[in-house]
Motif scaffolding. Sequence first.
Motif, PDB file in Angstrom:
ATOM      1  N   UNK A 164     -11.957   2.106  -9.028  1.00 51.92           N
ATOM      2  CA  UNK A 164     -10.502   2.351  -9.018  1.00 51.92           C
ATOM      3  C   UNK A 164      -9.773   1.244  -8.260  1.00 51.92           C
ATOM      4  N   UNK A 165      -8.733   0.604  -8.858  1.00 50.26           N
ATOM      5  CA  UNK A 165      -7.965  -0.426  -8.162  1.00 50.26           C
ATOM      6  C   UNK A 165      -6.980   0.193  -7.169  1.00 50.26           C
ATOM      7  N   UNK A 166      -6.672  -0.526  -6.106  1.00 44.37           N
ATOM      8  CA  UNK A 166      -5.653  -0.086  -5.162  1.00 44.37           C
ATOM      9  C   UNK A 166      -4.276  -0.457  -5.717  1.00 44.37           C
ATOM     10  N   UNK A 167      -3.344   0.483  -5.752  1.00 41.90           N
ATOM     11  CA  UNK A 167      -2.016   0.242  -6.335  1.00 41.90           C
ATOM     12  C   UNK A 167      -0.909   0.235  -5.288  1.00 41.90           C
ATOM     13  N   UNK A 168      -1.248   0.369  -4.030  1.00 41.82           N
ATOM     14  CA  UNK A 168      -0.240   0.427  -2.965  1.00 41.82           C
ATOM     15  C   UNK A 168       0.662  -0.799  -2.983  1.00 41.82           C
ATOM     16  N   UNK A 213      -2.072   3.776   4.420  1.00 39.21           N
ATOM     17  CA  UNK A 213      -3.527   3.670   4.280  1.00 39.21           C
ATOM     18  C   UNK A 213      -3.955   3.274   2.875  1.00 39.21           C
ATOM     19  N   UNK A 214      -3.110   3.532   1.883  1.00 44.46           N
ATOM     20  CA  UNK A 214      -3.478   3.233   0.510  1.00 44.46           C
ATOM     21  C   UNK A 214      -4.096   4.419  -0.200  1.00 44.46           C
ATOM     22  N   UNK A 215      -4.279   4.287  -1.494  1.00 42.39           N
ATOM     23  CA  UNK A 215      -4.759   5.400  -2.318  1.00 42.39           C
ATOM     24  C   UNK A 215      -6.281   5.584  -2.186  1.00 42.39           C
ATOM     25  N   UNK A 216      -7.027   4.484  -2.256  1.00 34.40           N
ATOM     26  CA  UNK A 216      -8.496   4.580  -2.258  1.00 34.40           C
ATOM     27  C   UNK A 216      -9.084   5.176  -0.971  1.00 34.40           C
ATOM     28  N   UNK A 217      -8.654   4.741   0.218  1.00 40.88           N
ATOM     29  CA  UNK A 217      -9.231   5.335   1.434  1.00 40.88           C
ATOM     30  C   UNK A 217      -9.035   6.851   1.514  1.00 40.88           C
ATOM     31  N   UNK A 218      -7.870   7.323   1.096  1.00 41.56           N
ATOM     32  CA  UNK A 218      -7.621   8.766   1.127  1.00 41.56           C
ATOM     33  C   UNK A 218      -8.532   9.500   0.151  1.00 41.56           C
ATOM     34  N   UNK A 243      -3.096  12.337  -4.535  1.00 42.08           N
ATOM     35  CA  UNK A 243      -3.339  10.924  -4.845  1.00 42.08           C
ATOM     36  C   UNK A 243      -3.705  10.716  -6.313  1.00 42.08           C
ATOM     37  N   UNK A 244      -4.373  11.678  -6.916  1.00 47.26           N
ATOM     38  CA  UNK A 244      -4.669  11.558  -8.353  1.00 47.26           C
ATOM     39  C   UNK A 244      -3.374  11.446  -9.154  1.00 47.26           C
ATOM     40  N   UNK A 303       9.342   0.801  -5.512  1.00 44.05           N
ATOM     41  CA  UNK A 303       7.891   0.653  -5.367  1.00 44.05           C
ATOM     42  C   UNK A 303       7.412   0.892  -3.938  1.00 44.05           C
ATOM     43  N   UNK A 304       8.264   0.586  -2.931  1.00 49.82           N
ATOM     44  CA  UNK A 304       7.805   0.709  -1.544  1.00 49.82           C
ATOM     45  C   UNK A 304       7.686   2.157  -1.068  1.00 49.82           C
ATOM     46  N   UNK A 305       8.313   3.108  -1.785  1.00 49.64           N
ATOM     47  CA  UNK A 305       8.188   4.520  -1.402  1.00 49.64           C
ATOM     48  C   UNK A 305       7.735   5.384  -2.581  1.00 49.64           C
ATOM     49  N   UNK A 306       7.297   4.737  -3.658  1.00 48.11           N
ATOM     50  CA  UNK A 306       6.919   5.492  -4.849  1.00 48.11           C
ATOM     51  C   UNK A 306       5.753   6.437  -4.572  1.00 48.11           C
ATOM     52  N   UNK A 307       4.731   5.963  -3.871  1.00 51.45           N
ATOM     53  CA  UNK A 307       3.584   6.814  -3.576  1.00 51.45           C
ATOM     54  C   UNK A 307       3.981   8.044  -2.783  1.00 51.45           C
TER      55      UNK A 307
END
Length: 506
Positions: free
Chosen positions: A473-477, A347-352, A398-399, A151-155
């Motif tokens: 949209x929820x943040x999933x980071x 930074x997370x998914x939403x800010x990008x 990110x999508x 999970x820590x490097x999945x994104x």
Amino acid sequence: MNYPEKGSKAYLFSIVLVAVMGGLLFGYDTAVISGAEKGLQAFFVGASDFVYTDVIHGITSSSALLGCIIGAAVSGFCAQYLGRKRSLILAGILFFVSALGSYEPEFILFTHGRPSYSLLWMFNAYRIIGGIGVGLASAVCPMYIAEVAPSNIRGTLVSWNQFAIIFGQLVVYFVNFMILGDHANPIIEKTAENIYNIVNLSDAAWTIDRGWRYMFGSEAIVAGLFTVLVCFVPESPRYLSLVGRDERALMVLSRINGLAKARETLAEIKATVEVKSEKLFSFGVMVIFLGIMLSVFQQAVGINAVLYFAPRIFDSMHMGNPMVQTVIMGIINIAFTLVAVFTVEKWGRKPLLITGSIGMAIGALGVAAVNLFELHPLVSVVCIMVYSASFMFSWGPICWVLIAEIFPNTIRGAAMAIAVAFQWIFNFIVSSTFVPMYNMEAFGMGDRFGHMFAYALYGVICVVAAWFVYKLVPETKGKTLEEMSALWRKRDGKGPAPANRAVAAE
């Protein structure tokens, strides 16, 4: 079994590298049309049994997307009943067949080099076959990567799939450029009587006869390599657990994470897959709605109209060699995709997504302003680059990260199939309408108004996309795939959120 006590990053990265080759083929297949479409258009303009119009050319250039819709729609079934690995092998075979068929659509049934209405149907059939492969790969590749990645490097790892897509597009831009070489692309004009005339027929004869074929056929090399390599990667541990092969799942997880972490992860997986027959809306309507709308916005912002028709767009600006400018755009796209790869976990998914939406709006509306006020074409080129670069660090990667993360384990295959199918439906709508809208053929207006209208529309959609992400949209980071199940059960009023980590929308 002798389970490894320590995990291996080299093992994880090697199987992810093979999986992202599916993304490379995705990019290669969808962007190969950008260099081949003018030669293809000139080839079929020479048919004597039908008139090859701009509308037909728009549909032909986008026909692979019909296959993408089919491939995405059946990806859930394939992922569930064939498994993730065999679904990727099937996608590779379809890529290979499509490449050879698009190179020689006359194979056995038709006379080589003689365009006809029937041959047009055959060519489109081969492109649709490849599209089915793209649709499968587009859903299963990020699904597979998300299911093997910690999970820590999945994104970051799922973002590499988008990097591979863009890299595949850059590769095919270079390949198309090298194949074209010193040969000329055809210049096609339409007379007042709606008759198409190839202005430089003698100079472009090689491109019309063979050039576009070589561009499509070049994909067979990459497709063959991908198909062979996928045979050597393991099945997804989450799929293995879903079908009751827990020992094999533990072995794969141990090789990635080490035995202790593997046992913990497998226990979490088992807790969420005990009920294998959960219905699609078991976690509420919102999770499905968000997945669909993320996919819709990724295409509705208009990016593929630029990627598929880049040489045509740059040619209309009269700013030098359009193929060179297309390659430069591809390099910029690669650079900004790396921005997402290296920042998505910080930074997370939403800010990008929000930042990218605003950047795309500025770029698209800038192109519209250039055409409205007749500014220097260089401004338009810069705005196109800003628009494309903004997509590459946001909606592009990110999508895919989000739709691979937000769906619970027990419905992920079916939910991703629906979301990705909508993505390809809107990809087809955008791509097939761009040429007639860009030329304003259907409205009887000039090209300048068409250019302004197309980009103004895309710019407005970018603004709406930013609002959608901010509000819904929820943040999933940093969240495990199993924690996402708890999040949606809580939102649907069917269970508590996990106590050890916040999962509310950020």
